[in-house]
Design an enzyme around this catalytic site. Structure first.
Site, PDB file in Angstrom:
ATOM      1  N   GLU A 144      -9.394  14.762 -25.898  1.00  0.00           N
ATOM      2  CA  GLU A 144      -9.453  16.497 -26.052  1.00  0.00           C
ATOM      3  C   GLU A 144      -8.170  16.943 -26.475  1.00  0.00           C
ATOM      4  O   GLU A 144      -7.136  16.416 -25.605  1.00  0.00           O
ATOM      5  CB  GLU A 144      -9.694  17.016 -24.510  1.00  0.00           C
ATOM      6  CG  GLU A 144     -11.341  17.092 -24.540  1.00  0.00           C
ATOM      7  CD  GLU A 144     -11.752  17.352 -23.424  1.00  0.00           C
ATOM      8  OE1 GLU A 144     -13.088  17.511 -23.048  1.00  0.00           O
ATOM      9  OE2 GLU A 144     -10.987  17.490 -22.207  1.00  0.00           O
TER      10      GLU A 144
ATOM     11  N   THR B 136     -18.323  29.232 -21.241  1.00  0.00           N
ATOM     12  CA  THR B 136     -19.319  29.440 -22.515  1.00  0.00           C
ATOM     13  C   THR B 136     -19.532  30.816 -22.735  1.00  0.00           C
ATOM     14  O   THR B 136     -19.655  31.631 -21.817  1.00  0.00           O
ATOM     15  CB  THR B 136     -20.683  28.754 -22.529  1.00  0.00           C
ATOM     16  OG1 THR B 136     -21.378  28.917 -21.369  1.00  0.00           O
ATOM     17  CG2 THR B 136     -20.434  27.204 -22.344  1.00  0.00           C
TER      18      THR B 136
ATOM     19  N   THR C 279     -15.853   9.858 -17.419  1.00  0.00           N
ATOM     20  CA  THR C 279     -16.851  10.557 -18.216  1.00  0.00           C
ATOM     21  C   THR C 279     -16.821   9.838 -19.639  1.00  0.00           C
ATOM     22  O   THR C 279     -16.804  10.466 -20.659  1.00  0.00           O
ATOM     23  CB  THR C 279     -16.367  12.174 -18.430  1.00  0.00           C
ATOM     24  OG1 THR C 279     -16.127  12.801 -16.987  1.00  0.00           O
ATOM     25  CG2 THR C 279     -17.433  12.830 -19.119  1.00  0.00           C
TER      26      THR C 279
END
Lengths: 462, 462
Positions: free
Chosen positions: A326, A462, A239
């Site tokens: 992250e 989300t 990614t």
């Protein structure tokens, strides 16, 4: 727009509804760069001549109503380009399409890189391939010069990053490619805005630029690059997208060779969580706009110098990805020395970099060399560490003496106060010497494993 | 006590002070079993004849003032024994000593297993080897029968688990071995107390027992086992101890063969965090106390049945380790089907089981097949998954139909409500078919990655 393309390329995407399975890896950021990361974002730059970049807002993710998510990097003239791609067996459509077009073109005559964030166009079947081709086709259509031949391969490299298993909103994307083209420019703000548009869970845009000279002349050359990363980063391009532009005149074959070597020592030497993704691509464009002698083979007198420049630049870019791992609170350099081979050194370094126990210990500021040793011991190196010759140290980044934790397999009396002080710093080097026989060394960069990592990746909706 | 041992074995440990670097992997528990785990702790059992077990409090970790941390498992008569050990290159002293004594004895004439928790006696140099030998010697000394020959190898297998790089408080330990011996017994409470004494960060003792028959007779045989695990568990026996006792009469060679096969399908098919440790050992003792025909070769008519019994029993024991993975909230079975080889199937299953992104998604109850596919795609299988033939399903444990997420490389319309319901359950099976050609299947067991895992491993100091 080229009308000569076969109809198959114009196939509309299937109407299958994927909206019920929209996934995102984390809540969309509010675009505010955390104070601690601001120092990594440049406020000015000197960018390579003959490149223009721009972005546009598509809203690939319905929840993104504000941020540009389409990025366009263009060369004023057709240029040489090379790319390295993910080794994941499930390769995304843009990877397949970009690899094919570079191969068909022999890495020549490239005009652009078009990138969308928000959706990876991965595991999307034949329709996904058509979507990726459509992005290339619509980007190509922005250029008014004729392609080299009427049905030549695409001239625009395609990249996508984001959610897996979901089709692109391709009509929305292609309708905004002309907007991105209209927004092209060569100022620092253009470069920074474009670097921001390729981000997903990244907390800051990753952009670098520098000038350099090559041995054969006094000419000033320039290089700039942008990258995105965050989670799912481990060797083999996970990614992760990277786009590097330089105005050096260099042909495809030497350029490809340089990129392969540079990527190995940079983007393939970092690890966030050991996961590797379906999509990821680092591309380099060289348009020769600075002039000078063409570096046409690996025997050219400037070849080795250029390779070093691009390798160092790639390492610095890749480190920015680790800085934005992250949930990361630490930036850790792992240096493995005296291995029998580079492959062995890399396997041991990667094993340490991936170990959840090492990474949580670093998060907990724990000088836990036992876990480092464990990870060294279970690496898949063909010639493993020699237990009674293995030494482990912490190397502080303030230039002070290294702190020895283990010497020739025997634990040292550790000054815990000093260890704690070293571990308070954001940056740390772990040095592992795996034998007393001079051998191969390698560097690897990783970050720690925090509560925040679990939050970002466990609490994704989300 | 055998006085015939060479003096080298009596070397006192060096006086090097290690107290300044005492490390523990988590705060010591208060011994209270979490309500959700109580169902895994048996309240009664039928234990193999001719074994007695017991424990004692040493206080290997200074902070442990209450809980027994020395466990002793004995056979009333000399018995056959086999063991499998960690493949980590840094092998702890008890691993070296136990492996050597089993080899020297040809797996015969074993009387006991002595285990301490709280300190792993790993990376402790020559002194550590002497300490492990001292534990064996002092245990041997408890038995009044003469060993087979005056300077025969030790008759007690040694195991240690806990902190790495720290010397054992060996005098404290050896002084309490007679206490553990005096506490021996064969009741359920003895077995449970002993299983508890080998625990470190485990939240519950892991003990199982069952009775079975073999084809050649109607005789009832018995098997019991205890194990400990928690963090750092991955194939190749990581921070994991297991002791299995049976009253079947079986000789060393068939016993060793059975254990190797059973361990591969059980203890080497689980993963908590992918880390593997320096110490770990699964041993099996067979004393033949139930009588009957000796299973002396792999061609004996009872061999295959016994292998199946011990394999199934080992799988059930190993699953208890996963149930107690550090911070685990989910128990996940990964089933890989239609691989070209068992090795390929295992590599793919292990890759999925180790992926932090898969594990955090499970923690977040997210039906994120994209991450499962990614991990499938970057496994090191020689014959990787065939992308357009790969299917992924969730198999609920309530017996209802499987939920297809991906079929032949194409995403399914996922019923998110059903997916959410399946993911609410503690148990889940992920089925990944990697081709449409009938092939090899494997099972792997893992757990999720939670905030609690980071807390336990990042916030380690007592």
């Amino acid at each position: 727009m080229s009308l000569a393309r076969p109809n198959a390329r114009l196939l509309s995407r299937t109407n299958r509804v994927f909206s019920s399975q929209i996934r995102t890896y984390s809540a969309p950021g509010d675009g505010v760069i955390p104070p601690a990361k601001k120092k990594y974002v440049p406020t000015s730059g000197t960018y390579p001549r003959g490149f223009k970049v721009g972005s546009a807002h598509v809203g690939v993710k319905a929840s993104n109503t504000r941020f540009d998510d389409l990025a366009l990097i263009t060369s004023d003239t057709p240029c040489a380009a090379a790319a390295v791609f993910t080794k994941n067996k499930f390769q995304a459509a843009p990877v397949t399409v970009s690899r094919d077009l570079l191969k068909e073109r022999g890495g020549q005559g490239i005009r652009a890189v078009i990138v969308n964030s928000g959706c990876a166009n991965a595991v999307t079947g034949k329709g996904g391939i058509e979507d990726a081709k459509s992005m290339a086709k619509h980007t190509d259509a922005c250029f008014t010069d004729s392609p080299d031949s009427p049905d030549s391969p695409y001239r625009s490299i395609v990249m996508s990053t984001g959610v897996i298993g979901q089709r692109l909103p391709i009509d929305k994307i292609t309708s905004k490619i002309p907007t991105a083209f209209a927004n092209l420019g060569d100022t620092h703000d253009h470069w920074l805005g474009t670097a921001r548009a390729i981000c997903t869970t990244d907390t800051f845009p990753k952009l670098m630029s520098k000038t350099f000279k090559l041995p054969s002349s006094d000419r000033e050359y320039r290089i700039a690059g942008m990258t995105k990363g965050a989670g799912m980063i481990h060797p083999n391009m996970a990614t992760l997208l990277g786009i590097i532009c330089t105005d050096v005149p260099v042909a495809y074959f030497p350029l490809r060779r340089i990129l392969a070597s540079a990527a190995n020592k940079s983007f393939n030497s970092i690890s966030i969580d050991g996961d590797t993704s379906t999509n990821d691509t680092v591309a380099i464009l060289a348009n020769g706009a600075a002039g000078g002698d063409l570096i046409d083979t690996k025997f050219h007198s400037d070849f080795e110098s250029l390779k070093q420049v691009i390798t160092d630049f790639s390492i610095d870019l890749a480190k920015l990805v680790v800085r934005d791992g992250e949930g990361a609170t630490k930036f850790v350099t792992i240096r493995v020395t005296n291995a029998r081979s580079i492959t062995d050194a890399r396997r041991i370094a990667s094993s340490i970099a991936r170990s959840p126990l090492v990474k949580t210990a670093l998060y907990g500021k724990d000088a836990n060399w036992g876990r480092i040793l464990c990870a060294t011991g279970y690496s898949t190196a063909r010639n493993p560490a020699v237990p009674e010759e293995t030494s482990v140290s912490f190397v502080p980044t303030d230039g002070s003496e290294e702190l020895k934790l283990l010497v020739n397999g025997e634990p040292e009396q550790v000054d815990e106060a000093r260890a704690a002080k070293i571990l308070e710093a954001e940056d740390l080097e772990i040095k592992v010497s795996v034998s007393n026989t001079p051998g191969k060394d390698t560097w690897f960069w990783t970050c720690d494993f925090s509560h925040e990592y679990v939050t970002i990746n466990g609490d994704y909706r989300t």
